[in-house]
Structure formats: structure tokens, C-alpha cells
Design an enzyme around this catalytic site. Structure first.
Site, PDB file in Angstrom:
ATOM      1  N   SER A  79       0.859  -1.205   0.000  1.00 11.93           N
ATOM      2  CA  SER A  79       0.000   0.000   0.000  1.00 11.93           C
ATOM      3  C   SER A  79       0.880   1.235   0.000  1.00 11.93           C
ATOM      4  O   SER A  79       1.918   1.252   0.655  1.00 11.93           O
ATOM      5  CB  SER A  79      -0.876   0.077   1.259  1.00 11.93           C
ATOM      6  OG  SER A  79      -1.665   1.271   1.218  1.00 11.93           O
ATOM      7  N   TYR A 149      -7.091   6.283   2.295  1.00 12.97           N
ATOM      8  CA  TYR A 149      -6.198   5.358   3.007  1.00 12.97           C
ATOM      9  C   TYR A 149      -6.909   4.771   4.224  1.00 12.97           C
ATOM     10  O   TYR A 149      -6.925   3.559   4.425  1.00 12.97           O
ATOM     11  CB  TYR A 149      -4.939   6.108   3.429  1.00 12.97           C
ATOM     12  CG  TYR A 149      -3.878   5.261   4.095  1.00 12.97           C
ATOM     13  CD1 TYR A 149      -3.253   4.224   3.419  1.00 12.97           C
ATOM     14  CD2 TYR A 149      -3.479   5.524   5.409  1.00 12.97           C
ATOM     15  CE1 TYR A 149      -2.260   3.469   4.028  1.00 12.97           C
ATOM     16  CE2 TYR A 149      -2.482   4.778   6.025  1.00 12.97           C
ATOM     17  CZ  TYR A 149      -1.878   3.749   5.326  1.00 12.97           C
ATOM     18  OH  TYR A 149      -0.900   3.001   5.932  1.00 12.97           O
TER      19      TYR A 149
END
Ligand code: UDP
Length: 318
Positions: A79, A149
Site C-alpha cells: 500500500s 487510506y
């Protein structure tokens, strides 16, 4: 002799992922690192690629995931993790947290493997409880800029628990707080790479807002130790992995100028939207279920980190 355990690390060429690969190799695992190199780099794993127990696959884990050998552990660490990265890659960030987690869990289910999720203190958003314990549900704006996020990781946790409860996959969730150390990208925008490279160049340190916001920084070896212990534990509920040594960003700037012996000054810049005002882990659960707590205080950790940044900055200047 039994076969070595096989661990897949998504995001294996990233900052945390590459340290994790190294640790797993030292623990006697065979390691398959996957990364699409969106924010990771081959440099981070260059010292591992010749090892027979290490394999790198350049791959985007939001695509269908298949590995042509049995797998025992899947660490989902892929990520973007820096605010400027996930602001620049909002859709990829959502995809890797959502689709990537789903694909990695599917791989775990198909292999009877254990799944370890790299979650984050960002699930707590701009917290109204301080310090943050795992029972705190967070204060996140789903449509805010950081939501891409925060919500991706919150979804990832929900998906992980669904696979645990419905499919009986063995799962672990590490809520990782701000972590630092060698191999961070100097331009990743996070405060420590920014301040250290600014101080080393003699430029002004850019403090966002009035600098009264706090963070609690964990040295990478401590974080990896906590993550490894969690992976080997029997604990499926989320566990905070972080160092409770809290500092304001203003004081952190002073600490960095002192450490580097720099005569840099401070410039104040606008605070990014939704920037959490405080952050500090409650690590009672990690102490209890993992027997873990950080060993490296900020002063020692910064000293260990400085040579890496000194080297990077000197190369970058040329
Ligand atoms: N920050 C700062 N100057 C910078 C970069 C960040 O003052 O050049 C601040 C930022 O606003 C935040 C804190 O430092 O309050 C930590 O930011 P970072 O991007 O490292 O991570 P975060 O904890 O916000 O995800």
C-alpha cells in the site's frame, strides 16, 4: 528435516516489507516478495535477490493472485503509506486495501495459510481518545482526502475478520503506528525523511500548522519484532504496534536539528486537511498477548537512521 515455511510478502520491496523479508529469511523462511514498485524499489531488496530462499515477483496484488507452490503465511503489506503518496494515488490506495486484501485473503484460504494484515493507526483517524487503544473506533471522514487510506485499511480489517469468521482463515491484524528507519524514501513526504534531508542540506525545516500536533515514532526493528511476534501468536483481534514515546512536531524539528548539528531554521506551512492532532498508541494489549514493547528510544533510533539519510542526501545532491 521439515520443509522451510513459505511466506509471501506483498509490498515486499517497500520500506517495512523489505525489512520484514529480511527478518523472515533470518527466521529460516522461504520468502516470496511481491510488489508492483509503485512506491517500493528494487534497491530495498537488492541484497536479498541472490539468496536461494528469496524470490521476487513484480506483480500488482489487486489482480488475480496465484502462487505455483504451497504457501504458509501471507503478509499483506502492499500500500502507499505516506499521505502525499495516497493523495497522489487515491484509487490505487483504495484498490490495494480493498481488492488487494481480498485477493491476498483468497490466496490464504486456498492454501490454508495464515494471513497477516498491515493495518495502521490511521484507522483511528483524528482521534478523540488519547492514547488510542484497540477498542477505540476512530474518527475518520470517509469523504475527506485521507479517507482513501483510512477507509481502505478499515475495509481491509473488516474483510480480514469476515474471512476469519466465515472461512475460518487464521488472521492477524497489526495496527502499525508511524515507523521510521533506513530505506524510507527521502522524498516520500513524511515528516522524518523531510526533516532529516532538510537539516542535512541546511534548508529550513517545514513544520505544518503550528507544530503542536503529536506523533509517536517507532524504530523499524521494534516494529518488525512486534509484527513477527503477532504473526506467530494466536491472537486474531487487532494489536497496536507502536512506540508510546510521544512528541510534538515542533519539538521533533528541534530534535532533528540538534541531532544533525544543522543550523537550519523552521518555516511554518499550512496544515494538510484532516491531519490528526494527536497520536500515541496504548500498547497494553501488545505487552499482554505478545510480551512485546519497543526497545529502541527515539534518540537511539534516530542515530541508527542518520547514516542512511546522510548517504542518500549526498548521492541526491550530485
Ligand atoms: N509534517 C510536517 N512537515 C513535513 C511533513 C509532515 O510538519 O514536512 C507533519 C504532518 O502535518 C503531520 C506529522 O508531521 O502532522 C506527521 O506527518 P507524516 O506525513 O509523517 O505522517 P502522518 O502521521 O500524518 O501519517
Amino acid at each position: 528435516m521439515p520443509d522451510k515455511p513459505v511466506s509471501v510478502v506483498t509490498g515486499g520491496a517497500g520500506f517495512l516489507g523489505s525489512h520484514l523479508c529480511e527478518r523472515l529469511l533470518n527466521e529460516g523462511h522461504r520468502v516470496i516478495a511481491m510488489d508492483n514498485l509503485a512506491t517500493g524499489t528494487i534497491d530495498n531488496i537488492a541484497h536479498l535477490v541472490d539468496q536461494t530462499d528469496f524470490r521476487f515477483i513484480k506483480y500488482d496484488v489487486t489482480e488475480y493472485l496465484y502462487i505455483n507452490e504451497p504457501v504458509d503465511y501471507i503478509y499483506h503489506f502492499a500500500s502507499p503509506a505516506s499521505p502525499i503518496d495516497y493523495l497522489n494515488m487515491p484509487i490505487q490506495t483504495l484498490k490495494v486495501g480493498a481488492l488487494g486484501t481480498h485477493k491476498a485473503l483468497g490466496l490464504a484460504l486456498g492454501n490454508g495459510a495464515r494471513f497477516i494484515l498491515a493495518s495502521t493507526s490511521e484507522v483511528y483517524g483524528d482521534p478523540e481518545e488519547h492514547p488510542q487503544s484497540e477498542s477505540y473506533r476512530g474518527n475518520v471522514d470517509p469523504v475527506g482526502l485521507r479517507g482513501v487510506y483510512d477507509e481502505a485499511k478499515r475495509f481491509a480489517e473488516a474483510m480480514t475478520m469476515a474471512y476469519h469468521r466465515y472461512h475460518k482463515v487464521e488472521t492477524r491484524i497489526a495496527r502499525i503506528f508511524n515507523t521510521y528507519g533506513p530505506r524510507m524514501r527521502i522524498k516520500d513526504g513524511r515528516v522524518l525523511p523531510a526533516f532529516l534531508s532538510q537539516a542535512l542540506r541546511g534548508e529550513d525545516l517545514t513544520v505544518f500548522g503550528d507544530g503542536s500536533q503529536t506523533r509517536s515514532f517507532t524504530y523499524v526493528d521494534d516494529a518488525i519484532e512486534g509484527i513477527f511476534r503477532l504473526a506467530m501468536s494466536g491472537h486474531a483481534d487487532p494489536v497496536n504496534i507502536g512506540n508510546p514515546e510521544e512528541i510534538s512536531i515542533r519539538d521533533f524539528a528541534d530534535e532533528i536539528t540538534r541531532l544533525t548539528g544543522s543550523d537550519s531554521q523552521i518555516t511554518y506551512k499550512e496544515l494538510p486537511p484532516d491531519d490528526p492532532k494527536v497520536r500515541m498508541p496504548d500498547i497494553a494489549r501488545a505487552r499482554e498477548v505478545l510480551g512485546w514493547e519497543p526497545k529502541v528510544d527515539r534518540r537511539s533510533g534516530l542515530k541508527k537512521t542518520l547514516p542512511y539519510f546522510t548517504d542518500k542526501v549526498s548521492v541526491d545532491v550530485r
